[in-house]
Structure formats: structure tokens, C-alpha cells
Design an enzyme around this catalytic site. Structure first.
Site, mmCIF file in Angstrom:
data_model
loop_
_atom_site.group_PDB
_atom_site.id
_atom_site.type_symbol
_atom_site.label_atom_id
_atom_site.label_comp_id
_atom_site.label_asym_id
_atom_site.label_seq_id
_atom_site.Cartn_x
_atom_site.Cartn_y
_atom_site.Cartn_z
ATOM 1 N N HIS A 226 -7.048 -5.875 -1.815
ATOM 2 C CA HIS A 226 -5.913 -5.023 -1.480
ATOM 3 C C HIS A 226 -4.955 -5.691 -0.496
ATOM 4 O O HIS A 226 -3.737 -5.621 -0.661
ATOM 5 C CB HIS A 226 -6.436 -3.714 -0.887
ATOM 6 C CG HIS A 226 -5.381 -2.722 -0.543
ATOM 7 N ND1 HIS A 226 -4.643 -2.043 -1.493
ATOM 8 C CD2 HIS A 226 -4.912 -2.278 0.656
ATOM 9 C CE1 HIS A 226 -3.780 -1.222 -0.904
ATOM 10 N NE2 HIS A 226 -3.927 -1.350 0.406
ATOM 11 N N SER B 204 0.829 -1.195 0.000
ATOM 12 C CA SER B 204 0.000 0.000 0.000
ATOM 13 C C SER B 204 0.874 1.261 0.000
ATOM 14 O O SER B 204 1.676 1.451 -0.914
ATOM 15 C CB SER B 204 -0.950 -0.043 1.207
ATOM 16 O OG SER B 204 -1.967 0.916 1.082
ATOM 17 N N ASP C 61 -8.813 -4.828 -6.195
ATOM 18 C CA ASP C 61 -8.392 -3.877 -5.164
ATOM 19 C C ASP C 61 -9.297 -2.646 -5.220
ATOM 20 O O ASP C 61 -9.338 -1.937 -6.223
ATOM 21 C CB ASP C 61 -6.932 -3.474 -5.407
ATOM 22 C CG ASP C 61 -6.329 -2.686 -4.249
ATOM 23 O OD1 ASP C 61 -7.085 -2.050 -3.496
ATOM 24 O OD2 ASP C 61 -5.088 -2.706 -4.120
#
Length: 499
Positions: A432, A305, A397
Site C-alpha cells: 500500500h 490512500s 495492497d
């Protein structure tokens, strides 16, 4: 000879209610339903009894009734790393019997999780979870590790939970039990036929955990077992902050000196209110480089991330950080080149108006960086990258535009002529949070913004089965990638060398 069903399992008590229940259910039906024959023998009791095959069978049946049935459940190995598969085996039950295998775990925060699957025992009264098909529950089909990756908060839990290990020096303890019938609820009110506990560890025996505060760092270094020296790795998590250790501990269990680094809620930021700059990460890299147990020229960086933004920027532009390789999970190269974290987060906030919300009020942030800019001042020029790069992308995601970013990076590297450095892993229907194998999938969870400290529900995306398979595949390939680039040309006896 009495069938194996009636053999008593070692360590199982005859006094259990479970055995009594199963004894009653395992009675020989033809003997129970012959009142006329028993009455006839009572009336003619003076007759000399004849020894017949049928009467010998009846006597054997009564003898079998005296010996209680005791289900047995085993898990092998009962203690192992969290990314290691285990085998769950149920034996000594009634043939063709419906059974529910149940897993339960209580996290360090006190919340309880569970998973369960419905099976039917085979002709010998056995179920092998690694080979047999679940016909219902929290997963279906043949899934050896389904009892872990399908774990969910128990009914009645507060919404938005996500399972994350905090104390890596203690194991994750899972209780696995088997129940009669196909159950979907009320496990706490039932008496299991059998049960056992298993331990899953992030730290292998001999791995050392060392708190790091030198040079203003807030970090934890995990050193593998053995004399070393070992390749090193900086482990960066995302926008939630905090010092998250479990991935670094697991990497050390596979032969890499991994250092988990807190860069959003570190001591410097908490004391000054200021965000760290690039020199903070350069200090962490230098610390690893100078450590006597680390191979100074074989250091990697792993980011997830927001950690991807830092990894890419330092890998391309830092004069200090010279990586052997880099791994980026669920992130983007889009960020202003002028400045560092403060400016990057500021750029995200400028686009906050693009945030979408589901009907359940879950925040979708993937549009914040879309469309991918063509302006090179707003994205890292990966065409200048000089080390191997692995991109791991979940195509569902909902938090970052990871797929679009990966496609743009691929094109940039192809134009620059360094695409041979790129390994791209794309996973349809994965979200994600691509974590180590068998980590329960969280499609959404509560997220606290580091700057505002406000909590909201974030949608991460992914479908549980596909996401879980992506985690297993990506982790295996990640370890192979690290082994190739960090251990290449170095003789090693670490666990990683056996991949």
C-alpha cells in the site's frame, strides 16, 4: 614494490587498533614459519652474508610489516537528494576477505534503524556495492541502494515502527561502516575498519518552505529554486492525518511548486470538531492558482490512500478545481457521491465488519469496499474525467482494494471513451505505502485512527525487494508524467527538465 594493500590512506591514523590488527593479519607467512633458517643464521653469524633474492624479499616483507594496512570507505555523492543513487566503495582491505558493510540511522523520534550486507573483497581488496553481489544480510544480490531500502528497526525496538521524515529542513544522516567478517549482530560492540556519514535531503539547495494559514488552510508550500513561475501541485496523504511534508519538498526539488495539505487534523477540524468540505480543497487550489510563483493553468493533484478519494472526486465534480493532471496512489474511486469526507469515512465505517485480522493481530481493510459496487451513486464516474490520470497500484495492497478499483476505473473509462487519459502502473508484490525511492518498506506498522484516536497494527502488504523496486520505478515514471503534463510547451531550466 609494496602492493597497494600496504599504502596508507590519506587521513587515516597509524595509531588505530584497526591498523594494528590488519598489520598482524597481513604478515608474510613464509617468513613467520621459518624458525630453522633463522636459527641457522644465528649459529653461523660469522659467515659473510650473501645477498639473495629470497633475503631481499624477506627484508621487503619486514619493511611492509612496518607500514600498517588501512581500509578506506567512500560514498559518492556524500550529500544528495533522497531519490539520488550513491556509490559505496571499500578499498585497501585484504584480497578475498569477508566483509560486512553496515548502515545505521537514528530517526527524529529517537528510534534506530540499520541494514547490513555481506561481501567478499576482490583481488585488489575492494568492494563496490553498485557492482558486487551481497551474499547475505538484510538484502542479497547486486543492489546499489540496498543499504537504504532494507533499513529495519534495530533488534529490541518496539514493534510497528515506520520511518517518516518530519523536519525536511534537516538531512537524513546515515552512518556507513565496514567490518571484518560476516556479522549479523553486535555492531555496536565492534570497531569498524572504516566509516563515513552521508546526508540525504528532501529539500534541494534553494528550495523555499512557506507555512500557509490563509483562508483557514493548514498547509506548507515548497517553492523550487529559481525565479519561476512553476507548475503547482496539491499533495494529499491518507487517513493518518497530520501535515506530512517530505514528498512535497522532494517534488519542489524537482521543479514543482508543491503544497502539502492537512485535511483531517487541520486547525479548522481541531477547533470545531467538524470535517472539512470540498470548499477547503477548492480554497487550497485557489491559493496555488493565485500565487505569483505558480502557473495558474498548470496545477496537478497527488493523492495517496484516502487522498485518492479526494483527488478523484474533486477532479471530476468540482467547478473550481480544473486540474492539468492527477496522480492516485493505492486508493479507490468507491465512495458515496452525496457528501464529502464525513460521508466517505462513514461509508467505510459501515463496512468495518469486513475487517480481517492476521495471526499477529494486524488489521486488513482491503475488503471494506469489496465487491466494487455497480451503483454509480457509490463511486466516482471517472468516465467524466477530463485530465490525464496516473494510477499507481501495488497488487499486494492489504489496506485498500486498489487493484480491483483500478480495473473498474479502467473499464469505466474504456466504456466512456476517455481511456486515452489513463496511465496504469501495476506492481506485483508491492504493498500500500508506495513512497519515494529507497524509503524503507513497512509491511505493517502502528496506525492511529483519526476519529477514535485508537492505535492498532495495520497490514499494508508488499514484499521488501519487489516493493522497493516498485517505489523506484513508480517515482521515476511519476516525475516523467508530471513533466509531460505540467511542463509541456513551457521552457524550463528546473531539475525536472533533465529527466
Amino acid at each position: 614494490m609494496a602492493p597497494r594493500l600496504w599504502e596508507e590512506t590519506e587521513g587515516c591514523s597509524r595509531k588505530t587498533n584497526v591498523s594494528q590488527v590488519w598489520t598482524l593479519e597481513c604478515r608474510v607467512l613464509w617468513w613467520r614459519y621459518r624458525p630453522c633458517r633463522r636459527q641457522s643464521r644465528a649459529t653461523n653469524s660469522r659467515r659473510k652474508p650473501k645477498t639473495t633474492t629470497r633475503r631481499r624479499s624477506a627484508a621487503a616483507a619486514l619493511k611492509m610489516e612496518e607500514k600498517p594496512c588501512c581500509a578506506a570507505l567512500s560514498v559518492q555523492p556524500s550529500r544528495g537528494l533522497v531519490d539520488e543513487k550513491f556509490v559505496v566503495l571499500v578499498q585497501n582491505t585484504v584480497p578475498s576477505c569477508p566483509l560486512t558493510i553496515h548502515a545505521s540511522h537514528q530517526c527524529e523520534d529517537g528510534h534506530s534503524w540499520h541494514a547490513f550486507a555481506h561481501y567478499t573483497s576482490d583481488a585488489s581488496g575492494a568492494v563496490n556495492v553498485s557492482e558486487d553481489c551481497s551474499v547475505g544480510g538484510t538484502y542479497s544480490g547486486v543492489e546499489a541502494m540496498g543499504l537504504l531500502w532494507s533499513l529495519k528497526p534495530v533488534p529490541g525496538s518496539k514493534p510497528g515502527l515506520r520511518m517518516r521524515k518530519k523536519n525536511v529542513q534537516a538531512p537524513m544522516v546515515i552512518t556507513i561502516s565496514v567490518y571484518k567478517g560476516h556479522l549479523t549482530e553486535g555492531f555496536g560492540d565492534q570497531v569498524p575498519l572504516a566509516g563515513t556519514e552521508v546526508e540525504r535531503w528532501y529539500m534541494a539547495p534553494g528550495v523555499r518552505r512557506i507555512a500557509v494559514t490563509e483562508d483557514g488552510l493548514t498547509a506548507t508550500l515548497f517553492l523550487p529554486s529559481g525565479p519561476g513561475p512553476f507548475p503547482g501541485l496539491l499533495d494529499l496523504w491518507g487517513g493518518g492525518g497530520q501535515l506530512v511534508e517530505y514528498r512535497a519538498a522532494l517534488l519542489a526539488s524537482h521543479g514543482i511548486a508543491a503544497m502539502a495539505l492537512d485535511y483531517l487534523t487541520c486547525k479548522y477540524t481541531m477547533e470545531t470538531g467538524k470535517m472539512v468540505e470540498q470548499d477547503y480543497f477548492e480554497a487550497a487550489y485557489t491559493f496555488l492558482q493565485k500565487h505569483p510563483k505558480v502557473l495558474s493553468s498548470r496545477i496537478a493533484m497527488l493523492g495517496l490512500s484516502l487522498g485518492t478519494s479526494v483527488t478523484l472526486k474533486t477532479a471530476v465534480y468540482s467547478e473550481v478545481i480544473k486540474l492539468r493532471c492527477a496522480v492516485c496512489i493505492s486508493g479507490s474511486h468507491v465512495q458515496p457521491l452525496d457528501g464529502f469526507l464525513k460521508e466517505t469515512l462513514g461509508y467505510f465505517n459501515e463496512n468495518s465488519g469486513k475487517t480481517c485480522f492476521t495471526e499477529d493481530n494486524e488489521a486488513i481493510w482491503r475488503n471494506l469496499l469489496l465487491p466494487i459496487p455497480t451503483d454509480l451513486s457509490l463511486k466516482v464516474d471517472v468516465g467524466k474525467l477530463q485530465c490525464p490520470l496516473m494510477l499507481i497500484v501495488g497488487e499486494d495492497d492489504q489496506n485498500w482494494c486498489a487493484y480491483e478499483s483500478a480495473m473498474d476505473m479502467k473499464e469505466m473509462m474504456e466504456r466512456a471513451g476517455n481511456s486515452y487519459l489513463l496511465t496504469l502502473l501495476l506492481y506485483p508484490n508491492a504493498g500500500h505505502l508506495i513512497e519515494p525511492p529507497y524509503t524503507p518498506h513497512a509491511r505493517s506498522s502502528l496506525f492511529r485512527d483519526v476519529k477514535s484516536r485508537q492505535k492498532l497494527m495495520a497490514l499494508w502488504g508488499g514484499q521488501t525487494l519487489e516493493h522497493s523496486r516498485a517505489q523506484e520505478d513508480a517515482w521515476r515514471k511519476l516525475l516523467v508524467f508530471l513533466r509531460k503534463n505540467l511542463y509541456g510547451g513551457v521552457k524550463s531550466t528546473s531539475p525536472l527538465s533533465n529527466l
